[in-house]
Design a protein around this motif. Structure first.
Motif, mmCIF file in Angstrom:
data_model
loop_
_atom_site.group_PDB
_atom_site.id
_atom_site.type_symbol
_atom_site.label_atom_id
_atom_site.label_comp_id
_atom_site.label_asym_id
_atom_site.label_seq_id
_atom_site.Cartn_x
_atom_site.Cartn_y
_atom_site.Cartn_z
ATOM 1 N N SER A 200 0.823 -1.204 0.000
ATOM 2 C CA SER A 200 0.000 0.000 0.000
ATOM 3 C C SER A 200 0.861 1.259 0.000
ATOM 4 O O SER A 200 0.610 2.207 -0.763
ATOM 5 C CB SER A 200 -0.926 -0.009 1.211
ATOM 6 O OG SER A 200 -1.636 1.201 1.323
ATOM 7 N N LYS A 201 1.881 1.280 0.846
ATOM 8 C CA LYS A 201 2.743 2.455 0.957
ATOM 9 C C LYS A 201 3.572 2.666 -0.314
ATOM 10 O O LYS A 201 3.753 3.811 -0.771
ATOM 11 C CB LYS A 201 3.669 2.309 2.167
ATOM 12 C CG LYS A 201 2.967 2.427 3.511
ATOM 13 C CD LYS A 201 2.540 3.855 3.794
ATOM 14 C CE LYS A 201 2.000 4.018 5.189
ATOM 15 N NZ LYS A 201 1.633 5.427 5.504
ATOM 16 N N LEU A 202 4.112 1.599 -0.878
ATOM 17 C CA LEU A 202 4.909 1.727 -2.108
ATOM 18 C C LEU A 202 4.040 2.185 -3.275
ATOM 19 O O LEU A 202 4.449 3.034 -4.077
ATOM 20 C CB LEU A 202 5.594 0.398 -2.435
ATOM 21 C CG LEU A 202 6.725 -0.035 -1.490
ATOM 22 C CD1 LEU A 202 7.242 -1.414 -1.879
ATOM 23 C CD2 LEU A 202 7.870 0.980 -1.513
ATOM 24 N N ASN A 203 2.830 1.642 -3.376
ATOM 25 C CA ASN A 203 1.922 2.067 -4.444
ATOM 26 C C ASN A 203 1.566 3.544 -4.306
ATOM 27 O O ASN A 203 1.537 4.292 -5.300
ATOM 28 C CB ASN A 203 0.650 1.225 -4.426
ATOM 29 C CG ASN A 203 0.862 -0.176 -4.965
ATOM 30 O OD1 ASN A 203 1.851 -0.445 -5.656
ATOM 31 N ND2 ASN A 203 -0.049 -1.090 -4.655
ATOM 32 N N ALA A 204 1.294 3.983 -3.058
ATOM 33 C CA ALA A 204 0.934 5.376 -2.829
ATOM 34 C C ALA A 204 2.079 6.316 -3.182
ATOM 35 O O ALA A 204 1.852 7.459 -3.609
ATOM 36 C CB ALA A 204 0.522 5.579 -1.367
ATOM 37 N N ALA A 205 3.320 5.842 -3.006
ATOM 38 C CA ALA A 205 4.495 6.660 -3.319
ATOM 39 C C ALA A 205 4.929 6.527 -4.769
ATOM 40 O O ALA A 205 5.886 7.189 -5.195
ATOM 41 C CB ALA A 205 5.648 6.271 -2.396
ATOM 42 N N GLY A 206 4.238 5.682 -5.541
ATOM 43 C CA GLY A 206 4.587 5.489 -6.948
ATOM 44 C C GLY A 206 5.899 4.756 -7.143
ATOM 45 O O GLY A 206 6.601 4.961 -8.145
ATOM 46 N N ILE A 207 6.242 3.876 -6.212
ATOM 47 C CA ILE A 207 7.506 3.136 -6.274
ATOM 48 C C ILE A 207 7.220 1.709 -6.754
ATOM 49 O O ILE A 207 6.380 1.004 -6.196
ATOM 50 C CB ILE A 207 8.198 3.102 -4.899
ATOM 51 C CG1 ILE A 207 8.541 4.525 -4.450
ATOM 52 C CG2 ILE A 207 9.458 2.239 -4.937
ATOM 53 C CD1 ILE A 207 9.110 4.603 -3.043
ATOM 54 N N ALA A 208 7.932 1.287 -7.791
ATOM 55 C CA ALA A 208 7.745 -0.052 -8.346
ATOM 56 C C ALA A 208 8.309 -1.099 -7.378
ATOM 57 O O ALA A 208 9.298 -0.867 -6.698
ATOM 58 C CB ALA A 208 8.443 -0.169 -9.697
ATOM 59 N N PRO A 253 8.916 4.755 1.710
ATOM 60 C CA PRO A 253 8.196 5.567 2.704
ATOM 61 C C PRO A 253 8.222 4.971 4.109
ATOM 62 O O PRO A 253 8.556 3.797 4.304
ATOM 63 C CB PRO A 253 6.760 5.567 2.152
ATOM 64 C CG PRO A 253 6.657 4.256 1.427
ATOM 65 C CD PRO A 253 8.001 4.024 0.799
ATOM 66 N N LEU A 254 7.857 5.811 5.094
ATOM 67 C CA LEU A 254 7.592 5.311 6.439
ATOM 68 C C LEU A 254 6.407 4.348 6.380
ATOM 69 O O LEU A 254 5.470 4.542 5.604
ATOM 70 C CB LEU A 254 7.264 6.471 7.376
ATOM 71 C CG LEU A 254 8.398 7.455 7.689
ATOM 72 C CD1 LEU A 254 7.834 8.683 8.403
ATOM 73 C CD2 LEU A 254 9.458 6.796 8.558
ATOM 74 N N LEU A 255 6.441 3.308 7.223
ATOM 75 C CA LEU A 255 5.427 2.264 7.143
ATOM 76 C C LEU A 255 4.332 2.371 8.205
ATOM 77 O O LEU A 255 3.400 1.572 8.216
ATOM 78 C CB LEU A 255 6.092 0.887 7.232
ATOM 79 C CG LEU A 255 6.975 0.530 6.032
ATOM 80 C CD1 LEU A 255 7.730 -0.765 6.288
ATOM 81 C CD2 LEU A 255 6.150 0.421 4.757
ATOM 82 N N GLY A 256 4.462 3.339 9.123
ATOM 83 C CA GLY A 256 3.409 3.505 10.120
ATOM 84 C C GLY A 256 3.511 2.497 11.242
ATOM 85 O O GLY A 256 4.607 2.071 11.625
ATOM 86 N N HIS A 257 2.354 2.071 11.759
ATOM 87 C CA HIS A 257 2.321 1.229 12.946
ATOM 88 C C HIS A 257 1.281 0.129 12.788
ATOM 89 O O HIS A 257 0.340 0.247 12.007
ATOM 90 C CB HIS A 257 2.010 2.066 14.183
ATOM 91 C CG HIS A 257 2.860 3.296 14.295
ATOM 92 N ND1 HIS A 257 4.152 3.262 14.746
ATOM 93 C CD2 HIS A 257 2.613 4.585 13.966
ATOM 94 C CE1 HIS A 257 4.662 4.478 14.716
ATOM 95 N NE2 HIS A 257 3.744 5.297 14.234
ATOM 96 N N VAL A 258 1.478 -0.938 13.549
ATOM 97 C CA VAL A 258 0.543 -2.051 13.529
ATOM 98 C C VAL A 258 -0.058 -2.206 14.925
ATOM 99 O O VAL A 258 0.638 -2.040 15.931
ATOM 100 C CB VAL A 258 1.238 -3.360 13.084
ATOM 101 C CG1 VAL A 258 2.334 -3.765 14.063
ATOM 102 C CG2 VAL A 258 0.229 -4.482 12.912
#
Length: 289
Positions: A200-208, A253-258
């Motif tokens: 989710s984070k990579l897609n949001a940042a446009g990173i393949a 990106p930063l991955l946040g928290h679980v």
């Protein structure tokens, strides 16, 4: 005149060292933080030594290390005598479910301590993806479950049966990949919260990205990262020794928290289940802090 060292002072000292803090040791032993500090002071005054470096976190002094070895042996003898001569008040079986990535972090030490304290309790432990653990708990297959429940952007906190822990990128410390190539990922199978957050984070940042390796075992994830097959993400406290954690790496990106949750039926549980929950809660509270 020969001095006698009260075992409660030794147990407090050993528990502080094993759990990594005065506050969590107090929670574990059922005492306030000031009471724990007072016991350490009494121990130091009795033996005329200093057991912790006062200006360097919780580092044990050289004299403290010597005492620690004796303390463990004395407590082992004490506990063996009590177990042999007095019937354990807690017995039965506890069916415990935990996420795969916790099987080699704080869990073995805590379960070892629990087993020594309550030898008549039988533990049936199963490791699986959290989505499976939560479903199986609802169907009555477990007495106690620790699971990742949801993702969040907030800072880590603890509240009741819930904890928020930081998700970090994990590498072998020297792995790199060309910036014009997709990020190679080492992940758990579909359904894993960490896998969901990474993508989710990579897609949001446009990173393949690409899946380089997938395994349902933390040992498999660890081996793949060590071999340089790619990078992964885990809760910070579960990163195995030998691997390195990063809040950010390259442009990732930063991955946040679980959110980690305990699931158990508080109104209908055995003393064995309740006591095991208290052990795991204290350990998780320390690791997430």
């Amino acid at each position: 005149m020969m001095k006698n060292i009260p075992t409660e002072l030794l147990r407090t000292f050993v528990t502080i060292v094993d759990l990594g803090g005065f506050t969590v040791a107090g929670t574990f032993l059922g005492r306030s933080q000031p009471a724990i500090s007072l016991q350490v002071k009494r121990l130091e005054e009795l033996l005329d030594i200093t057991v912790f470096q006062r200006n360097n976190g919780l580092e044990v002094t050289e004299e403290g290390e010597v005492l620690l070895g004796f303390a463990r042996r004395l407590l082992d003898i004490n506990d063996s005598a009590v177990t042999r001569l007095a019937k354990s008040r807690i017995s039965g079986q506890v069916r415990l479910g935990i996420p795969n990535d916790f099987e080699v972090s704080f869990l073995p030490r805590l379960l070892s301590q629990f087993g020594q304290a309550h030898p008549e309790v039988t533990l049936e432990v199963n490791c699986d993806l959290s989505v499976t653990l939560l479903k199986d708990f609802q169907q009555g297959h477990y007495d106690l479950v620790l699971a990742t429940d949801s993702l969040a952007e907030t800072l880590p906190i603890s509240l009741g049966d819930e904890f928020y822990e930081t998700i970090v990128w994990v590498t072998n410390g020297h792995f790199d990949w060309p910036e014009d190539q997709p990020v190679p990922l080492v992940v758990y199978p579909s359904g894993c919260r960490y896998r969901q957050q990474i993508i989710s984070k990579l897609n949001a940042a446009g990173i393949a990205w690409r899946i380089a390796y997938s395994s349902s075992s933390l040992l498999g994830i660890q081996a793949a990262i060590e071999a340089g097959l790619g990078i992964s993400a885990l809760a910070r406290s579960t990163v195995p020794d030998g691997l390195q954690s990063h809040l950010q790496i390259h442009n990732n990106p930063l991955l946040g928290h679980v959110k980690l949750v305990f699931k158990h039926d508080k109104g209908n549980q055995t003393d064995a289940t309740k006591r095991l929950y208290e052990y795991l809660y204290a350990g998780l509270e320390q690791s997430a802090s």
